[in-house]
Design an enzyme around this catalytic site. Structure first.
Site, PDB file in Angstrom:
ATOM      1  N   GLY A  19      -5.507   9.857  -2.888  1.00 48.15           N
ATOM      2  CA  GLY A  19      -4.138   9.377  -3.041  1.00 48.15           C
ATOM      3  C   GLY A  19      -4.122   8.015  -3.703  1.00 48.15           C
ATOM      4  N   GLY A  20      -4.981   7.854  -4.718  1.00 45.33           N
ATOM      5  CA  GLY A  20      -5.235   6.521  -5.254  1.00 45.33           C
ATOM      6  C   GLY A  20      -4.531   6.157  -6.539  1.00 45.33           C
ATOM      7  N   SER A  22      -1.190   5.619  -6.848  1.00 48.95           N
ATOM      8  CA  SER A  22       0.045   4.866  -6.613  1.00 48.95           C
ATOM      9  C   SER A  22      -0.010   4.253  -5.212  1.00 48.95           C
ATOM     10  CB  SER A  22       1.282   5.769  -6.736  1.00 48.95           C
ATOM     11  OG  SER A  22       1.266   6.779  -5.738  1.00 48.95           O
ATOM     12  N   ASN A  92      -7.269   7.820   2.064  1.00 51.62           N
ATOM     13  CA  ASN A  92      -5.950   7.190   2.062  1.00 51.62           C
ATOM     14  C   ASN A  92      -4.798   8.182   1.967  1.00 51.62           C
ATOM     15  OD1 ASN A  92      -3.860   5.004   1.328  1.00 51.62           O
ATOM     16  ND2 ASN A  92      -3.898   6.298  -0.518  1.00 51.62           N
ATOM     17  N   SER A 146      -2.171   4.262  10.576  1.00 51.49           N
ATOM     18  CA  SER A 146      -0.855   3.626  10.589  1.00 51.49           C
ATOM     19  C   SER A 146      -0.660   2.969  11.938  1.00 51.49           C
ATOM     20  CB  SER A 146       0.245   4.679  10.370  1.00 51.49           C
ATOM     21  OG  SER A 146       1.523   4.149  10.665  1.00 51.49           O
ATOM     22  N   TYR A 159       4.066  12.853  11.749  1.00 48.04           N
ATOM     23  CA  TYR A 159       3.375  11.716  11.141  1.00 48.04           C
ATOM     24  C   TYR A 159       2.545  10.964  12.181  1.00 48.04           C
ATOM     25  CZ  TYR A 159       2.767   7.296   8.614  1.00 48.04           C
ATOM     26  OH  TYR A 159       2.240   6.172   8.008  1.00 48.04           O
ATOM     27  N   SER A 160       3.182  10.623  13.301  1.00 44.26           N
ATOM     28  CA  SER A 160       2.492   9.851  14.328  1.00 44.26           C
ATOM     29  C   SER A 160       1.294  10.608  14.891  1.00 44.26           C
ATOM     30  CB  SER A 160       3.460   9.485  15.451  1.00 44.26           C
ATOM     31  OG  SER A 160       2.840   8.657  16.415  1.00 44.26           O
ATOM     32  N   LYS A 163      -1.613  10.422  12.552  1.00 43.76           N
ATOM     33  CA  LYS A 163      -2.193   9.088  12.431  1.00 43.76           C
ATOM     34  C   LYS A 163      -3.000   8.705  13.672  1.00 43.76           C
ATOM     35  CE  LYS A 163      -0.790   8.294   8.279  1.00 43.76           C
ATOM     36  NZ  LYS A 163      -1.757   8.202   7.163  1.00 43.76           N
TER      37      LYS A 163
END
Length: 263
Positions: A19-20, A22, A92, A146, A159-160, A163
């Site tokens: 994911g590099g 942006s 990432n 995160s 999401y949580s 992470k």
């Protein structure tokens, strides 16, 4: 040894950033290049990869869906051709996932978030480890988690959950790979200034019937420093963990967030 030298990663490091092309990933890639590293990135956004080749030719790239194992294998084929090995893996890649109550989230949204935010980190790590074992000064893996990986995050459960899982993966791999001289850590960014966070704030504001400004103020009130962090601040923490100054640090989750107190 000079303390300043300890803080700088060795020139010539071979680095892969998922994911590099942006956002935080690009900030990390550019920070490594500034230290003399050789960097390869992958990203699902083909246009961003093409733009990177023009704007920052020192960074090579592969268009890839990180949740697709065939694409991940192709990234490593390109990596071997471009860099001839690997010293540092930065896991990432990630997406924000849906915003909503658990009973309103579609199973497909949950599965996509898990595929990108967690499964991809497994796919890349399993292929990277044989290369990292050959790194002359020891290998490094940094997972981008995160602050939502240390605090509960209502209405952002997919999401949580991913992470938190990333932190568990990092700590477990640190134990597993330590004897191979591979250090593994996680970085937990807080509320990072940029378009992605703007989208998150807008979605939450809509859900609660607030203006964007009101929602942003609520987020900032939860941060001890009362400000968002920057992509460059996150990138600096990754450089530190990849430098000689971080050579004794493994199995840790470093929160770079201005001390987010609650979400």
């Amino acid at each position: 040894m000079d303390a300043l030298k300890l803080l700088t990663p060795r020139a010539g490091l071979r680095v892969l950033v998922t994911g590099g092309a942006s956002g935080i990933g690009l900030a990390i890639a550019k920070a490594f290049v500034a230290t003399g590293a050789r960097v390869h990135v992958c990203d699902v956004d083909g246009r961003a990869i093409d733009a990177l080749a023009t704007e920052t030719p020192a960074i090579t790239g592969t268009r890839a869906n990180v949740a697709d194992q065939a694409d991940v294998a192709r990234v490593f084929d390109d990596l071997q051709r471009e860099l001839g090995g690997l010293d540092v893996l930065i896991n990432n890649a990630g997406i924000a996932g849906p915003t909503g109550g658990i009973d309103a989230i579609e199973a497909s949204e949950w599965e996509k978030t898990v595929s990108v935010n967690l499964n991809s980190h497994f796919y890349f790590s399993r292929l990277a480890v044989p290369l990292l074992r050959q790194a002359p000064d020891g290998g490094v893996i940094v997972f981008i988690s995160s602050v939502a990986g240390r605090l509960g995050y209502g209405f952002r459960t997919p999401y949580s959950a991913t992470k938190w899982a990333v932190v568990g993966l990092a700590k477990s791999l640190a134990i597993e790979l330590g004897p191979d001289n591979i250090r593994v850590n996680a970085v937990q960014p807080g509320i990072v200034k940029g378009p992605r966070m703007e989208g998150v704030i807008a979605a939450r504001a809509k859900q609660l019937g607030l203006t964007y400004e009101e929602m942003e103020a609520r987020y900032l009130e939860k941060i001890s420093l009362r400000r968002m962090v920057t992509q460059d601040e996150v990138a600096a923490s990754v450089l530190f963990l990849s430098s000689p100054a971080g050579s004794a640090i493994s199995g840790q989750a470093l929160s770079v967030c201005g001390n987010v107190e609650t979400l």
